[in-house]
Design a protein around this motif. Structure first.
Motif, PDB file in Angstrom:
ATOM      1  N   LYS A 182      -0.194  11.085   0.020  1.00  0.00           N
ATOM      2  CA  LYS A 182      -1.557  10.797  -0.434  1.00  0.00           C
ATOM      3  C   LYS A 182      -2.495  11.959  -0.115  1.00  0.00           C
ATOM      4  O   LYS A 182      -3.302  12.377  -0.955  1.00  0.00           O
ATOM      5  N   ARG A 239      -0.007   3.837  -2.950  1.00  0.00           N
ATOM      6  CA  ARG A 239      -0.570   5.181  -2.761  1.00  0.00           C
ATOM      7  C   ARG A 239       0.201   6.194  -3.601  1.00  0.00           C
ATOM      8  O   ARG A 239      -0.383   7.083  -4.231  1.00  0.00           O
ATOM      9  N   LEU A 273       0.798  -1.217   0.000  1.00  0.00           N
ATOM     10  CA  LEU A 273       0.000   0.000   0.000  1.00  0.00           C
ATOM     11  C   LEU A 273       0.834   1.273   0.000  1.00  0.00           C
ATOM     12  O   LEU A 273       0.431   2.275  -0.603  1.00  0.00           O
ATOM     13  N   ASP A 312      -7.528   3.963  -1.558  1.00  0.00           N
ATOM     14  CA  ASP A 312      -6.243   3.781  -0.868  1.00  0.00           C
ATOM     15  C   ASP A 312      -6.189   4.601   0.422  1.00  0.00           C
ATOM     16  O   ASP A 312      -5.123   5.052   0.835  1.00  0.00           O
TER      17      ASP A 312
END
Length: 397
Positions: A324, A247, A243, A367
């Protein structure tokens, strides 16, 4: 990033940009682009063109090595100049993140069976983690996972429901996450499988990802033990391995989309006349385009900063959360201004700006929504303060 890789990545990025602008953009009005993403027939056609042009899966080199995150950013940003670009060159979610994870955690046998076809762009994949909120399942909090798995001889049996599973419709490779007594586990599965049933495709505001987003039922899925990805109980750790860079890859791709939207809005503002002069000469419009330039540059710097952190060997969880939040919010401002500058044309399908706005709005949630990342960062701020305060207290005792 060393000079040699910098130069190599720049050359790859230039080829990707030329391919997307010249070959992919004309497909944006293709009838095979639907509400649940481009059709598999269109995906195959685009990837054939990308393969012939030498830009298929450009972030993974011929020897299987992965470009650094900084170099990947150079390549993925131009891929996003069209919503179809990442699909065409095989760097779209969830495939890009799944390739990264299998490459990091998979065995040699798993890489040969599941990773190689993905890298070659021959198949698509799906990542089965998120679950229906109405059932109290895992979303932003994966510890709430309801999908369960247990051993049965040399195999594992998996049961549960999953939600918002991108690309499940038409996928050939699945990474399924479930909880066992040992903790979270991940499994590589061949698809389609009668035990993995798509209940329905969700209607969402975005439409760039092949296969759309599905609600999926998993009933007594039998998976050989050799297809467990990594070790039992380590699933949450592997999720973070995937992840954090995933992202950032989203940030890279959608940066390219907003760059294109800005180009379109700029051309509109410079040629559209109103009240005796071009729109761009009205401060209310010109200032919006100036703010776009500022947000694009700040977002690009944030992407590069986070890429450097990941390249240093750090897991980069906090940094990817910051990126992000900062990038998705900046890109949303850019997309919104582009729509506003173009007025009625901006909310129509006459240009790609309207789709970019929809896609980036969804990105603020996918996400991990902005608020979850801020909450996670706030906890880190508190923890660091408490640790620092404790050290100061010890020093004065």
């Amino acid at each position: 990033m060393n000079w040699s890789e910098d130069l190599s990545a720049a050359k790859i990025a230039a080829r990707v940009e030329r391919f997307v602008r010249e070959e992919v953009v004309p497909y944006e009005r293709d009838d095979r682009c639907g509400p649940h993403g481009p059709s598999d027939d269109l995906v195959r056609e685009l990837r054939t063109k990308a393969r012939d042009a030498g830009v298929l899966t450009p972030h993974i080199l011929d020897d299987g090595a992965h470009l650094s995150q900084r170099a990947t950013a150079m390549v993925l940003k131009p891929s996003g100049l069209s919503p179809l670009g990442p699909v065409a060159v095989n760097v779209m979610a969830p495939d890009e993140g799944n390739m990264y994870l299998i490459g990091k955690v998979g065995t040699d046998e798993q890489k040969e069976r599941f990773l190689r076809p993905l890298v070659r762009g021959e198949v698509r994949s799906a990542f089965f983690m998120t679950e229906p909120a109405a059932e109290g399942g895992a979303g932003s909090d994966p510890s709430m996972m309801q999908t369960r798995c247990y051993r049965d001889g040399d195999d594992w049996i998996v049961n549960g429901r999953k939600a918002f599973i991108t690309g499940a419709q038409g996928a050939s490779v699945g990474i399924v996450m479930a909880k066992a007594d040992e903790g979270a586990c991940m499994f590589l599965v061949d698809l389609p499988d009668p035990a993995v049933r798509i209940e329905r495709l969700l209607d969402t505001i975005d439409s760039s990802m092949p296969g759309g987003h599905s609600i999926v039922r998993i009933d007594n899925l039998r998976v050989p033990g050799a297809q467990m990805l990594g070790a039992p109980g380590e699933g949450f750790k592997y999720a973070q391995i995937r992840l954090a860079p995933a992202r950032l890859s989203h940030c890279m791709r959608w940066w390219g989309a907003c760059q294109r939207a800005h180009e379109i809005a700029t051309a509109y503002a410079c040629t559209r006349m109103a009240f005796g002069k071009p729109l761009v000469d009205h401060e209310g419009v010109g200032f919006m385009l100036a703010e776009n330039r500022i947000d694009l540059k700040q977002a690009e710097l944030m992407i590069d900063w986070c890429a450097d952190i990941l390249d240093s060997g750090s897991l980069g969880t906090a940094e990817s959360s910051m990126a992000k939040v900062a990038v998705s919010e900046a890109l949303m401002r850019i997309a919104d201004r582009c729509v506003q500058v173009m007025g009625g044309t901006g909310v129509s399908g006459d240009t790609i700006v309207e789709q970019v706005f929809r896609e980036v709005r969804a990105f603020r949630i996918y996400d991990g929504p902005t608020e979850v990342h801020k909450w996670s960062l706030a906890k880190a701020v508190k923890r660091e303060w408490m640790q620092g305060n404790a050290r100061n207290s010890e020093g004065t005792a």
